[in-house]
Write a protein that holds these residues in place. Structure first.
Motif, mmCIF file in Angstrom:
data_model
loop_
_atom_site.group_PDB
_atom_site.id
_atom_site.type_symbol
_atom_site.label_atom_id
_atom_site.label_comp_id
_atom_site.label_asym_id
_atom_site.label_seq_id
_atom_site.Cartn_x
_atom_site.Cartn_y
_atom_site.Cartn_z
ATOM 1 N N LEU A 339 -19.753 30.255 -4.081
ATOM 2 C CA LEU A 339 -20.053 29.829 -2.714
ATOM 3 C C LEU A 339 -19.487 28.424 -2.554
ATOM 4 C CD1 LEU A 339 -23.763 30.966 -2.260
ATOM 5 C CD2 LEU A 339 -21.721 32.010 -1.275
ATOM 6 N N GLY A 340 -18.245 28.340 -2.157
ATOM 7 C CA GLY A 340 -17.548 27.068 -2.140
ATOM 8 C C GLY A 340 -16.696 26.943 -3.382
ATOM 9 N N ALA A 341 -15.565 26.279 -3.250
ATOM 10 C CA ALA A 341 -14.582 26.216 -4.322
ATOM 11 C C ALA A 341 -14.747 24.962 -5.168
ATOM 12 C CB ALA A 341 -13.170 26.241 -3.730
ATOM 13 N N PRO A 342 -14.586 25.085 -6.490
ATOM 14 C CA PRO A 342 -14.461 23.885 -7.326
ATOM 15 C C PRO A 342 -13.227 23.091 -6.900
ATOM 16 C CG PRO A 342 -14.806 25.843 -8.678
ATOM 17 C CD PRO A 342 -14.527 26.322 -7.284
ATOM 18 N N SER A 343 -13.118 21.863 -7.368
ATOM 19 C CA SER A 343 -12.077 20.971 -6.861
ATOM 20 C C SER A 343 -10.739 21.112 -7.561
ATOM 21 C CB SER A 343 -12.542 19.513 -6.956
ATOM 22 O OG SER A 343 -12.845 19.183 -8.299
ATOM 23 N N SER A 344 -10.605 22.032 -8.505
ATOM 24 C CA SER A 344 -9.299 22.253 -9.137
ATOM 25 C C SER A 344 -9.189 23.687 -9.635
ATOM 26 C CB SER A 344 -9.083 21.289 -10.306
ATOM 27 O OG SER A 344 -9.702 21.754 -11.482
ATOM 28 N N PRO A 345 -7.971 24.260 -9.648
ATOM 29 C CA PRO A 345 -7.793 25.616 -10.167
ATOM 30 C C PRO A 345 -8.152 25.729 -11.641
ATOM 31 C CG PRO A 345 -5.882 24.957 -8.862
ATOM 32 C CD PRO A 345 -6.717 23.730 -9.059
ATOM 33 N N VAL A 346 -7.937 24.669 -12.402
ATOM 34 C CA VAL A 346 -8.248 24.725 -13.830
ATOM 35 C C VAL A 346 -9.754 24.814 -14.036
ATOM 36 C CG1 VAL A 346 -7.993 23.557 -16.038
ATOM 37 C CG2 VAL A 346 -6.129 23.478 -14.384
ATOM 38 N N ALA A 347 -10.528 24.015 -13.281
ATOM 39 C CA ALA A 347 -11.983 24.113 -13.365
ATOM 40 C C ALA A 347 -12.456 25.487 -12.906
ATOM 41 C CB ALA A 347 -12.629 23.017 -12.518
ATOM 42 N N ARG A 373 -14.080 20.388 1.078
ATOM 43 C CA ARG A 373 -13.387 19.111 0.888
ATOM 44 C C ARG A 373 -14.328 17.930 1.087
ATOM 45 N NH1 ARG A 373 -7.917 20.573 4.156
ATOM 46 N NH2 ARG A 373 -9.326 22.151 4.992
ATOM 47 N N ASP A 374 -15.254 18.060 2.053
ATOM 48 C CA ASP A 374 -16.228 16.987 2.252
ATOM 49 C C ASP A 374 -17.102 16.821 1.012
ATOM 50 O OD1 ASP A 374 -15.297 16.600 4.806
ATOM 51 O OD2 ASP A 374 -16.799 17.900 5.736
ATOM 52 N N ILE A 375 -17.491 17.935 0.412
ATOM 53 C CA ILE A 375 -18.342 17.870 -0.772
ATOM 54 C C ILE A 375 -17.555 17.324 -1.958
ATOM 55 C CG2 ILE A 375 -19.680 19.258 -2.409
ATOM 56 C CD1 ILE A 375 -20.452 21.063 -0.056
ATOM 57 N N TRP A 376 -16.280 17.717 -2.108
ATOM 58 C CA TRP A 376 -15.463 17.130 -3.172
ATOM 59 C C TRP A 376 -15.417 15.618 -3.021
ATOM 60 C CZ3 TRP A 376 -10.640 20.738 -2.195
ATOM 61 C CH2 TRP A 376 -10.957 22.035 -2.585
ATOM 62 N N GLN A 377 -15.209 15.175 -1.785
ATOM 63 C CA GLN A 377 -15.121 13.739 -1.536
ATOM 64 C C GLN A 377 -16.460 13.071 -1.801
ATOM 65 O OE1 GLN A 377 -12.401 11.980 -0.857
ATOM 66 N NE2 GLN A 377 -13.619 10.093 -0.915
ATOM 67 N N TYR A 378 -17.528 13.726 -1.396
ATOM 68 C CA TYR A 378 -18.867 13.158 -1.562
ATOM 69 C C TYR A 378 -19.178 12.940 -3.044
ATOM 70 C CZ TYR A 378 -23.937 12.796 -1.383
ATOM 71 O OH TYR A 378 -25.223 12.375 -1.537
ATOM 72 N N PHE A 379 -18.775 13.901 -3.865
ATOM 73 C CA PHE A 379 -19.054 13.805 -5.287
ATOM 74 C C PHE A 379 -17.913 13.158 -6.072
ATOM 75 C CE2 PHE A 379 -22.141 17.288 -4.427
ATOM 76 C CZ PHE A 379 -23.257 16.644 -4.917
ATOM 77 N N ARG A 460 -6.021 13.985 -9.557
ATOM 78 C CA ARG A 460 -7.197 14.685 -9.048
ATOM 79 C C ARG A 460 -6.971 15.155 -7.609
ATOM 80 N NH1 ARG A 460 -7.941 14.838 -13.712
ATOM 81 N NH2 ARG A 460 -9.489 13.702 -14.939
ATOM 82 N N VAL A 461 -6.341 14.312 -6.808
ATOM 83 C CA VAL A 461 -6.044 14.697 -5.419
ATOM 84 C C VAL A 461 -5.088 15.885 -5.400
ATOM 85 C CG1 VAL A 461 -4.970 13.933 -3.268
ATOM 86 C CG2 VAL A 461 -6.470 12.382 -4.541
ATOM 87 N N LYS A 462 -4.098 15.866 -6.281
ATOM 88 C CA LYS A 462 -3.140 16.972 -6.356
ATOM 89 C C LYS A 462 -3.839 18.271 -6.762
ATOM 90 C CE LYS A 462 1.335 18.144 -8.438
ATOM 91 N NZ LYS A 462 2.396 17.706 -9.384
ATOM 92 N N GLU A 463 -4.825 18.167 -7.652
ATOM 93 C CA GLU A 463 -5.567 19.353 -8.080
ATOM 94 C C GLU A 463 -6.359 19.947 -6.916
ATOM 95 O OE1 GLU A 463 -7.884 17.723 -11.197
ATOM 96 O OE2 GLU A 463 -6.310 17.872 -12.717
ATOM 97 N N GLN A 464 -6.931 19.080 -6.078
ATOM 98 C CA GLN A 464 -7.671 19.579 -4.924
ATOM 99 C C GLN A 464 -6.754 20.367 -3.984
ATOM 100 O OE1 GLN A 464 -9.698 16.307 -3.068
ATOM 101 N NE2 GLN A 464 -10.875 15.799 -4.909
#
Length: 720
Positions: A339-347, A373-379, A460-464
């Motif tokens: 439910l929502g995507a992790p911030s990188s394909p590897v993760a 994306r908001d949650i990635w940024q938040y964390f 990290r930004v590229k992974e997102q």
């Protein structure tokens, strides 16, 4: 432990078997005992890795998919080396769940394994005695234990001297570029350098791209040793990948309610936040689905029970955050839903790799959200140090000063977790060291490597972005993930939704949508009152210590929602987003707050409303307080005064500095005391946001001292 009989073994003997048939035959017998299968054979490259360690004494890196059998390599190698007179194997393992599984699996196969970590420190004396008596074949150690002063000084030198094999499990954690980098893992390079040249070293991982592989190889090669790298195909043939885009959180939860029972076997439902996991678990439980929540907030004993319940198929799913990741092994796990995507394909690959290890088929479905994306940024937190706080810490620990982490908090404005992370990074870099009583500087020069840290942040930004590309690709999804891991064998899988067509239903039952909507519209989160002042406040000019006096304390409060909530959280993240500006509260927001007040269940209705003077959202706070006053027919006495200009500094920071920034910054208007005396009862204290809760605590103190009988804090948003 990862099984080795999942994929069909090759009938042809490996080159290693041909070169060393006696060792191969001995290893096969140990393998069969280990997995409980009298016909088991090694997968391609398994024996080659064992041979490199046992016969060659080499340093080896094994990058293979989950389920390939990496743990079989180091357990078999350990037994072979022990039979040849070597000392016990030392395994650096990152998670307690992984340790529990490995110790249990090893014991079933006659491998005498023990673990030492934060959860069993009291057993160390017994384990130490077993090591002294040479009754331990394998010792599993958490990376954090390597920096424990007592362990590092009293036990580690002897373990290094006697060790027959060093294993670094989940070795991508070594690398700055790994998706789960951990500062404590970087100590392993120093550990390798201390090993006798004759001791073999094995590093294993399933999630490493070429850059991570090169970084690990460089660290394994400390001292000029060659590194033998085995890298196999990473695609999982059993996994059927898919992506289902639904318009909002309500529909995603409703899809789960509609289709959870159709998913094969039992599995894991991943959520991006603790509150998301807990709320989802409650909704599914209410609908009759046997699920449990599993997060960093879950008690350790409850976590262990939840893991057992899933392994024994007593639940349909665990609804988990990334706290359930590396180390959890259930060979027949039938599905993984996000439910929502992790911030990188590897993760993402690491998490979906929990499924289908011992079954021919497993379903993996991603339900991305616009809020991801908001949650990635938040964390978004960096494991790299910031220059200012790092230099401040080094200055405090100069000239032999020894300070505890708590003492440092009154000197450096960092919260406990970021401060501990910074200390770990500085320790790994050799600038500070952990000693009895706290931390001290080593006197070694330390320079801020800005270029390196900026490169890592850019990665990290590229992974997102790559994760967003995975969601929208029209090509094979497994091939996409394999290419992100630089797998040379990446190829179309023929099974995912893009290769073979959508395999999952997309409809949402009307009743499920209604239930999900009601759950998301739920309002009200407890705001627990502060009970103790931070230690050492006198250093910051604040004359308090110990417990907060009952006559000065606030009562338990409420928030409309957490910023991380699936429902109201999205609206609140918009309101408090950087650069969002200030505006009056609209009717929907005020009505939601009124619902919270209606459900509060207070013993006595508030006799007045007072607001906190807000620097960032004055219109929002004032309009909210006035709206609650009008709808609730409770007098609004206005905002507290700020005679000295109000709180200093910005939001965030640790408790000591946050309290110092608000101390004595509020005052009650002169007429307030007379009003409280004439109208005894609770006062509702309104603010926009609560993080440390010291603003509410201090504002409440001045209200209590001015005669308020009690103070009930109310805020729009709670940070977490």
């Amino acid at each position: 432990m990862e099984r080795t009989d999942i994929d069909a073994p090759s009938d042809a003997p490996s080159d290693g078997a041909a070169r060393n048939p006696a060792l191969h035959a001995e290893a096969v017998q140990l393998l069969r005992a280990l997995v409980g299968n009298d016909s088991a054979q090694f997968h391609q490259d398994q024996f080659e890795a064992i041979e490199a360690l046992v016969s060659g004494g080499r340093r080896a890196l094994v990058v293979q998919r989950t389920g390939w059998g990496k743990s079989a390599v180091y357990f078999v190698a350990s037994l072979l080396l022990r039979a040849r007179g070597a000392g016990p194997t030392l395994i650096v393992s990152p998670l307690l769940a992984l340790m529990r599984d490995q110790v249990a699996a090893a014991g079933r196969a006659g491998v005498r394994a023990e673990a030492i970590n934060s959860a069993n420190q009291l057993e160390w004396q017994e384990i130490s005695a077993k090591l002294e008596a040479d009754e331990v074949d394998v010792l599993l150690v958490s990376p954090e234990r390597l920096n424990n002063p007592g362990f590092r000084e009293q036990h580690l030198p002897e373990l290094i001297r006697r060790s027959g094999l060093l294993v670094i499990d989940e070795a991508h954690c070594i690398s700055d570029w790994g998706h789960d980098f951990r500062p404590d893992y970087r100590r392993i390079r120093n550990l390798i350098e201390q090993l006798p040249a004759t001791v073999p070293v094995l590093a294993t991982t399933a999630t490493a791209n070429s850059r991570v592989v090169k970084d690990i190889e460089d660290q394994l090669a400390a001292g000029g040793e060659d590194v033998f790298t085995i890298r196999g195909p990473l695609a999982r043939k059993s996994l059927r990948l898919g992506v289902l885009r639904l318009p909002n959180p309500r529909d995603r939860l409703a899809w789960l309610l509609t289709h959870l029972e159709e998913l094969p076997g039992s599995g894991i439902i991943y959520a991006l936040t603790v509150s998301g996991a807990e709320d989802t678990a409650r909704l599914l439980q209410k609908a009759g689905h046997p699920v449990l929540a599993y997060t960093g907030r879950t008690d350790p004993a409850d976590r262990e029970e939840a893991e057992a319940a899933l392994k024994e198929n007593r639940v349909k799913a665990l609804v988990a955050t990334s706290a359930l990741g590396m180390g959890f092994d259930k060979p027949d796990l039938g599905f993984v839903i996000h439910l929502g995507a992790p911030s990188s394909p590897v993760a993402y690959y690491q998490q979906v790799g929990r499924a289908g290890r011992g079954t021919p088929n497993a379903d993996v479905l991603l339900l991305p959200g616009a809020e991801d994306r908001d949650i990635w940024q938040y964390f978004a937190t960096s494991s790299m140090p910031a220059e200012g706080p790092a230099n401040a810490v080094l200055a405090e620990l100069a000239d032999g000063a020894v300070l505890s982490t708590g003492a440092l908090e009154t000197r450096v404005n960092l919260k406990r977790s970021p401060l501990e992370l910074l200390l770990k990074v500085l320790s790994v870099d050799g600038a500070v060291e952990k000693v009895t009583g706290g931390w001290r500087g080593t006197g070694k020069p330390w320079h801020y490597d800005r270029e390196r840290y900026e490169r890592i942040a850019a990665a990290r930004v590229k992974e997102q972005q790559a994760m967003l590309d995975y969601e929208s690709t029209s090509g094979c999804r497994m091939q996409f993930l394999s290419l992100q891991l630089d797998d040379p064998a990446a190829a179309p899988c023929g099974r995912c939704d893009n290769c073979a067509g959508r395999w999952f239903a997309s409809d949402v039952a009307e009743e499920a949508a209604d239930n999900a909507g009601q759950a998301l519209n739920k309002v009200g989160v407890d705001v627990d009152p502060r009970g103790m002042y931070p230690s050492g406040m006198d250093r910051l000019g604040v004359p308090v210590k110990g417990k907060i006096k009952p006559a000065q304390a606030v009562s338990s409060g409420r928030a409309l929602a957490r910023l991380t909530d699936l429902g109201w959280g999205g609206r609140l993240r918009e309101i408090f987003a950087p650069g969002a500006g200030d505006a009056p509260a609209d009717a929907a927001l005020i009505n939601g707050c009124v619902q919270v007040l209606a459900q509060w269940g207070w013993e006595q209705r508030p006799v007045a409303i007072v607001s906190v003077p807000s620097r960032s959202h004055p219109q929002l706070v004032d309009s909210l307080a006035r709206g609650l006053s009008e709808l609730g027919r409770i007098p609004y006495l206005g905002a507290l005064l700020a005679p000295h200009g109000g709180p200093t500094g910005g939001p965030g920071g640790n408790s000591a500095f946050r309290l110092a920034s608000v101390w004595d910054q509020f005052a009650v208007p002169p007429e307030g005391a007379a009003w409280f005396a004439a109208n005894p009862g609770p006062v509702l204290l309104v603010d926009d946001f609560a993080d440390s809760r010291w603003t509410l605590t201090e504002a409440g103190r001045v209200l209590r001292e001015a005669g308020a009988e009690s103070v009930l804090p109310f805020v729009l948003a709670l940070k977490a």
